[in-house]
Design a protein around this motif. Structure first.
Motif, mmCIF file in Angstrom:
data_model
loop_
_atom_site.group_PDB
_atom_site.id
_atom_site.type_symbol
_atom_site.label_atom_id
_atom_site.label_comp_id
_atom_site.label_asym_id
_atom_site.label_seq_id
_atom_site.Cartn_x
_atom_site.Cartn_y
_atom_site.Cartn_z
ATOM 1 N N ILE A 43 0.839 -1.203 0.000
ATOM 2 C CA ILE A 43 0.000 0.000 0.000
ATOM 3 C C ILE A 43 0.874 1.252 0.000
ATOM 4 O O ILE A 43 0.626 2.226 -0.740
ATOM 5 N N ALA A 44 1.934 1.247 0.849
ATOM 6 C CA ALA A 44 2.818 2.410 0.921
ATOM 7 C C ALA A 44 3.506 2.661 -0.413
ATOM 8 O O ALA A 44 3.635 3.814 -0.866
ATOM 9 N N VAL A 45 3.944 1.593 -1.075
ATOM 10 C CA VAL A 45 4.609 1.750 -2.370
ATOM 11 C C VAL A 45 3.638 2.309 -3.410
ATOM 12 O O VAL A 45 3.987 3.181 -4.222
ATOM 13 N N SER A 46 2.394 1.802 -3.388
ATOM 14 C CA SER A 46 1.410 2.320 -4.361
ATOM 15 C C SER A 46 1.150 3.806 -4.137
ATOM 16 O O SER A 46 0.991 4.579 -5.093
ATOM 17 N N VAL A 47 1.107 4.244 -2.847
ATOM 18 C CA VAL A 47 0.905 5.662 -2.563
ATOM 19 C C VAL A 47 2.103 6.475 -3.054
ATOM 20 O O VAL A 47 1.954 7.563 -3.629
ATOM 21 N N LEU A 48 3.318 5.944 -2.817
ATOM 22 C CA LEU A 48 4.514 6.641 -3.294
ATOM 23 C C LEU A 48 4.493 6.787 -4.814
ATOM 24 O O LEU A 48 4.846 7.848 -5.366
ATOM 25 N N VAL A 49 4.069 5.739 -5.506
ATOM 26 C CA VAL A 49 3.953 5.815 -6.968
ATOM 27 C C VAL A 49 2.930 6.878 -7.362
ATOM 28 O O VAL A 49 3.119 7.651 -8.314
ATOM 29 N N GLY A 50 1.806 6.938 -6.574
ATOM 30 C CA GLY A 50 0.793 7.949 -6.861
ATOM 31 C C GLY A 50 1.327 9.351 -6.714
ATOM 32 O O GLY A 50 1.000 10.246 -7.523
ATOM 33 N N LYS B 176 -0.136 11.322 2.970
ATOM 34 C CA LYS B 176 0.978 12.159 2.581
ATOM 35 C C LYS B 176 2.214 11.316 2.229
ATOM 36 O O LYS B 176 2.350 10.163 2.650
ATOM 37 N N LEU B 177 3.086 11.945 1.459
ATOM 38 C CA LEU B 177 4.308 11.251 1.021
ATOM 39 C C LEU B 177 5.156 10.833 2.220
ATOM 40 O O LEU B 177 5.659 9.707 2.289
ATOM 41 N N ASN B 178 5.305 11.742 3.193
ATOM 42 C CA ASN B 178 6.112 11.408 4.377
ATOM 43 C C ASN B 178 5.487 10.254 5.145
ATOM 44 O O ASN B 178 6.183 9.390 5.682
ATOM 45 N N THR B 179 4.145 10.230 5.196
ATOM 46 C CA THR B 179 3.455 9.124 5.876
ATOM 47 C C THR B 179 3.741 7.805 5.173
ATOM 48 O O THR B 179 4.016 6.774 5.813
ATOM 49 N N ALA B 180 3.661 7.807 3.837
ATOM 50 C CA ALA B 180 3.924 6.575 3.081
ATOM 51 C C ALA B 180 5.357 6.088 3.291
ATOM 52 O O ALA B 180 5.612 4.880 3.436
ATOM 53 N N LEU B 181 6.320 7.029 3.314
ATOM 54 C CA LEU B 181 7.713 6.630 3.541
ATOM 55 C C LEU B 181 7.886 6.004 4.924
ATOM 56 O O LEU B 181 8.561 4.978 5.087
ATOM 57 N N CYS B 182 7.265 6.616 5.931
ATOM 58 C CA CYS B 182 7.374 6.077 7.289
ATOM 59 C C CYS B 182 6.729 4.694 7.377
ATOM 60 O O CYS B 182 7.273 3.771 7.995
ATOM 61 N N LEU B 183 5.551 4.551 6.769
ATOM 62 C CA LEU B 183 4.872 3.253 6.796
ATOM 63 C C LEU B 183 5.699 2.185 6.090
ATOM 64 O O LEU B 183 5.778 1.029 6.541
ATOM 65 N N LEU B 184 6.325 2.532 4.958
ATOM 66 C CA LEU B 184 7.168 1.566 4.239
ATOM 67 C C LEU B 184 8.356 1.141 5.102
ATOM 68 O O LEU B 184 8.682 -0.055 5.192
ATOM 69 N N ALA B 185 9.018 2.097 5.777
ATOM 70 C CA ALA B 185 10.164 1.761 6.629
ATOM 71 C C ALA B 185 9.745 0.857 7.784
ATOM 72 O O ALA B 185 10.405 -0.144 8.100
ATOM 73 N N LEU B 186 8.585 1.183 8.415
ATOM 74 C CA LEU B 186 8.132 0.353 9.537
ATOM 75 C C LEU B 186 7.687 -1.030 9.067
ATOM 76 O O LEU B 186 7.887 -2.032 9.765
ATOM 77 N N ALA B 187 7.079 -1.115 7.881
ATOM 78 C CA ALA B 187 6.666 -2.422 7.354
ATOM 79 C C ALA B 187 7.881 -3.301 7.071
ATOM 80 O O ALA B 187 7.899 -4.495 7.402
ATOM 81 N N VAL B 188 8.917 -2.729 6.472
ATOM 82 C CA VAL B 188 10.136 -3.504 6.186
ATOM 83 C C VAL B 188 10.790 -3.963 7.483
ATOM 84 O O VAL B 188 11.258 -5.103 7.607
ATOM 85 N N SER B 189 10.804 -3.080 8.495
ATOM 86 C CA SER B 189 11.400 -3.454 9.778
ATOM 87 C C SER B 189 10.587 -4.529 10.477
ATOM 88 O O SER B 189 11.131 -5.483 11.040
ATOM 89 N N THR B 190 9.259 -4.398 10.443
ATOM 90 C CA THR B 190 8.403 -5.384 11.107
ATOM 91 C C THR B 190 8.505 -6.742 10.423
ATOM 92 O O THR B 190 8.618 -7.783 11.084
ATOM 93 N N GLY B 191 8.472 -6.767 9.112
ATOM 94 C CA GLY B 191 8.567 -8.026 8.379
ATOM 95 C C GLY B 191 9.968 -8.570 8.266
ATOM 96 O O GLY B 191 10.166 -9.687 7.798
ATOM 97 N N ARG B 192 10.971 -7.753 8.715
ATOM 98 C CA ARG B 192 12.377 -8.175 8.636
ATOM 99 C C ARG B 192 12.721 -8.596 7.214
ATOM 100 O O ARG B 192 13.238 -9.694 6.959
ATOM 101 N N LEU B 193 12.401 -7.684 6.290
ATOM 102 C CA LEU B 193 12.524 -8.002 4.865
ATOM 103 C C LEU B 193 13.909 -7.743 4.308
ATOM 104 O O LEU B 193 14.239 -8.249 3.227
#
Length: 698
Positions: free
Chosen positions: A23-30, A49-66
């Motif tokens: 979802i965060a990546v799709s928002v960033l693309v938007g 907001k763009l900053n929100t999407a970036l923060c969500l992407l960073a937290l998702a990667v950290s949570t999923g340990r991707l």
């Protein structure tokens, strides 16, 4: 909870993290492509907001340990969200809202251009701190902060579902986007699922009654009741009933759901209690089986003890049939030695020893040497050291025997034990004495052989000296006869006699060399010698013999230009002539003899290779012994004295070099002469290792 129990929560956490990241990546693309539907979901709604999407992407990667290093991704999120909160509080702009892209959305009631809502910043800060705390092993802090984020997102979703703007627009220009609220809920659940010992893993994997009931109530509380509220509002807005009737329907539906859940939970708890009672019965049965097994094991242990007693008696009988005698000595805390166990000793190998060690007053008299030896043994026993001695002991039959005592100490509690073994070694002692006598005889014979060798060397020297005079006279007369124009037959006879005299002269020279080397009177005059010229001279000297024997002689390689060795030129010629002459002599017609020169570190290496008759493997170690002839030479009845290689070996050693012989594949021999390239600056080596003397340098 084990790692295996965390498999399902971990998988749930990763799946939710991947959904949030998508979802965060799709928002960033938007934002990058200015596609408003990706940013706002529906026209007129607040954008993520763009900053929100970036923060969500960073937290998702950290949570999923991707990705590697995921644990540090929440740090920039904390920095960005705290900066946003500072903007809201101070009313100033820090320039981070539209740093990357401009806000192209212009929806009513939206946030300030590019700035995430206050509620969103608080929720993201809580999630980032929860992840950082989780990595440090804390349990309560991540759960509380993640639950706070879940509540914020869930309330926002309810606000959009029920049309209550105060639930998603906390203050003016600070509205949480609908998909931001959904993502916060999903990400909070993902973080809670990653917490070992937390509520989400317990709900997913727990087998206790609380977890069973929780898995039933939580979905109803989070989905069922909000759905009932939505249905009530939908009916009121459609005009089907008024607010009071809708409230009654809401209460009735909630009561019905609660009663149904209570009944189902009661049944589940009853099933759990039945399973507990069955487990209790099984446990009692198992305890009874263990008690019976303990009684059986105790009975078997007693039976084993009885069998061990029988085995010990049998062992004692077996020990009594051995020639060796055994005893176990015990040293108490005061250092006194006691005999703990002893085998029957009819001959008296061990009894006198035990009597002396334990201080028995009626012990037999021992000789002074044996008495002192046993005193040393007693000290070793008290010190806990191993015993290994031989001494003479008087037996019960009056005979004195040699006895070998040995034993190893061991400790049991405060006491020290030593198991001592006594063996009659009279026969071995007698054999040892005979062996010593035989060694004395062998030493005398060796001395006699050395004396014979010295006499032989003296005889060889004297015989060589006596032969030199007549040979010189014969050689001179042969030269005179050669000047008188003899007939062809006479010339052939003179040539035959001359070759015989030269052979005798060479033999005498070899005998003299060996005698001088043996006595240490030979000297070598070391100098830098050109190897190429020396090799060609030796080959030229042997060339006539090679032609006569139809042997092809070649100098294949003379090494680098100007290569020199530090040696005696006359002795070098003598050694090369011996090696090449031997190779030609033992190579049949049609064979080949090849000379080659090379370098091996700080030494010059001269090889003489032939395709001759070779030698047997057993002859190789003896080739350089004087008067030794290989079996192949003896069987072929080839002439020779066995002195040339011995002299060559001795001369090589005298100049700091060496010579060795090797068999070649396919037949033939390889002789390698090595000489130093520089002055070794040491005394001249022994004439030969086999001759055992030293040779002075000039």
């Amino acid at each position: 909870m084990t790692d295996a129990a965390l498999d399902r929560p971990a998988r749930l956490s990763r799946v939710l993290a991947l959904v949030v990241a998508a979802i965060a990546v799709s928002v960033l693309v938007g934002w990058v492509l200015q596609v408003e539907v990706l940013v706002t979901v529906l026209p007129g709604l607040t954008s993520m907001k763009l900053n929100t999407a970036l923060c969500l992407l960073a937290l998702a990667v950290s949570t999923g340990r991707l990705v590697p290093g995921h644990r540090w991704l929440p740090v920039p999120v904390v920095v960005l969200t705290l900066a946003t909160l500072a903007e809201h509080v101070s009313g100033a702009s820090l320039g981070i809202d539209e740093l990357l892209v401009d806000d192209f959305t212009h929806t009513a009631g939206a946030n300030l251009p590019g700035r995430m809502a206050i509620t969103t910043a608080i929720a993201l800060t809580a999630l980032a701190v929860a992840l950082l705390s989780q990595d440090r092993g804390r349990v309560r802090t991540p759960q509380v902060l993640s639950a706070l984020t879940f509540v914020v997102g869930f309330v926002t979703v309810l606000g959009y579902a029920y049309g209550v703007s105060s639930l998603y627009a906390v203050v003016a220009y600070s509205t949480v986007a609908p998909h931001t609220a959904v993502v916060l809920v999903l990400l909070a659940v993902a973080v809670l699922a990653r917490q070992p010992g937390g509520y989400v893993p317990w709900l997913l994997e727990g087998r206790d009654p609380g977890a069973v009931v929780g898995r039933m109530l939580v979905p109803i509380a989070l989905v069922g009741l909000p759905l009932l509220g939505s249905l009530r509002l939908a009916g009121e807005r459609a005009g089907w009933y008024d607010g009071v009737f809708g409230l009654a329907l809401m209460v009735l539906g909630s009561a019905t759901v609660s009663v149904a859940l209570a009944l189902v939970a009661g049944r589940r708890l009853q099933a759990v209690d039945v399973a507990r009672q069955a487990a209790q019965v099984e446990l009692e049965t198992l305890v009874e089986s263990l008690r019976e097994g303990r009684d059986e094991a105790w009975e078997r242990a007693e039976q084993t003890a009885r069998e061990l007693g029988h085995e010990r008696a049998r062992f004692s009988r077996s020990i009594g049939q051995l020639d060796d005698q055994f005893c176990t000595l015990r040293v108490d805390v005061r250092g006194r030695i006691w005999c703990h166990f002893a085998t029957p000793d009819p001959v008296g190998l061990l009894s006198p020893v035990v009597a002396r060690l334990t201080g028995a007053p009626d012990g037999p008299d021992l000789d002074p040497v044996s008495t002192r030896t046993l005193d040393v043994v007693a000290a070793q026993v008290r010190a806990g050291r191993a015993v290994n001695v031989e001494l003479q002991v008087p037996g019960a039959d009056g005979l004195v025997r040699w006895v070998w005592l040995r034993g190893t100490p061991r400790r049991e509690g405060e006491d020290l034990y030593l198991d001592l073994v006594a063996t009659n070694v009279d026969e071995r002692r007698a054999l040892t004495d005979k062996l010593e006598d035989a060694l004395d005889v062998a030493r005398r014979q060796r001395d006699e052989l050395e004396q014979v060798n010295r006499l032989k060397d003296e005889f060889v020297a004297m015989a060589g000296h006596e032969l030199r005079g007549p040979l010189a006279v014969i050689s001179g007369n042969l030269e005179l006869l050669g000047l008188t124009a003899p007939s062809p037959d006479q010339a052939r006879s003179l040539e035959t006699m001359r070759r015989r005299v030269e052979g005798m002269q060479a033999l005498v020279d070899d005998l003299f060399d060996l005698a001088r080397l043996r006595s240490g009177r030979v000297s070598v005059e070391l100098a830098e010698v050109g190897i190429a010229a020396a090799v060609h001279d030796a080959a030229a000297e042997v060339e006539p013999a090679a032609r006569a024997g139809e042997v092809y002689l070649e100098v294949a390689d003379t090494g680098p230009s100007g290569l020199t060795a530090y040696c005696d030129p006359r002795r070098l010629h003598q050694m090369l002539a011996n090696l090449v002459g031997n190779a030609v002599k033992y190579t049949p017609p049609g064979g080949r003899v090849r000379l080659a020169v090379g370098e091996a570190g700080d030494r010059v290496q001269i090889e003489v290779l032939d395709t001759g008759i070779g030698v047997a493997e057993a002859d190789l170690p003896h080739l350089f012994e004087k008067f030794y002839r290989a079996s192949s030479a003896r069987e072929g009845q080839l002439p020779g004295t066995g002195l040339g290689l011995a002299v060559t070996h001795a001369l090589a050693e005298a100049q700091g070099g060496s010579v060795r012989a090797e068999r070649r594949e396919g037949g033939g021999m390889r002789f390698v002469l090595e000489l130093p390239r520089l002055d070794p600056d040491v005394p001249a080596a022994a004439a030969a290792a086999a001759l055992g003397t030293s040779v002075p340098r000039p």
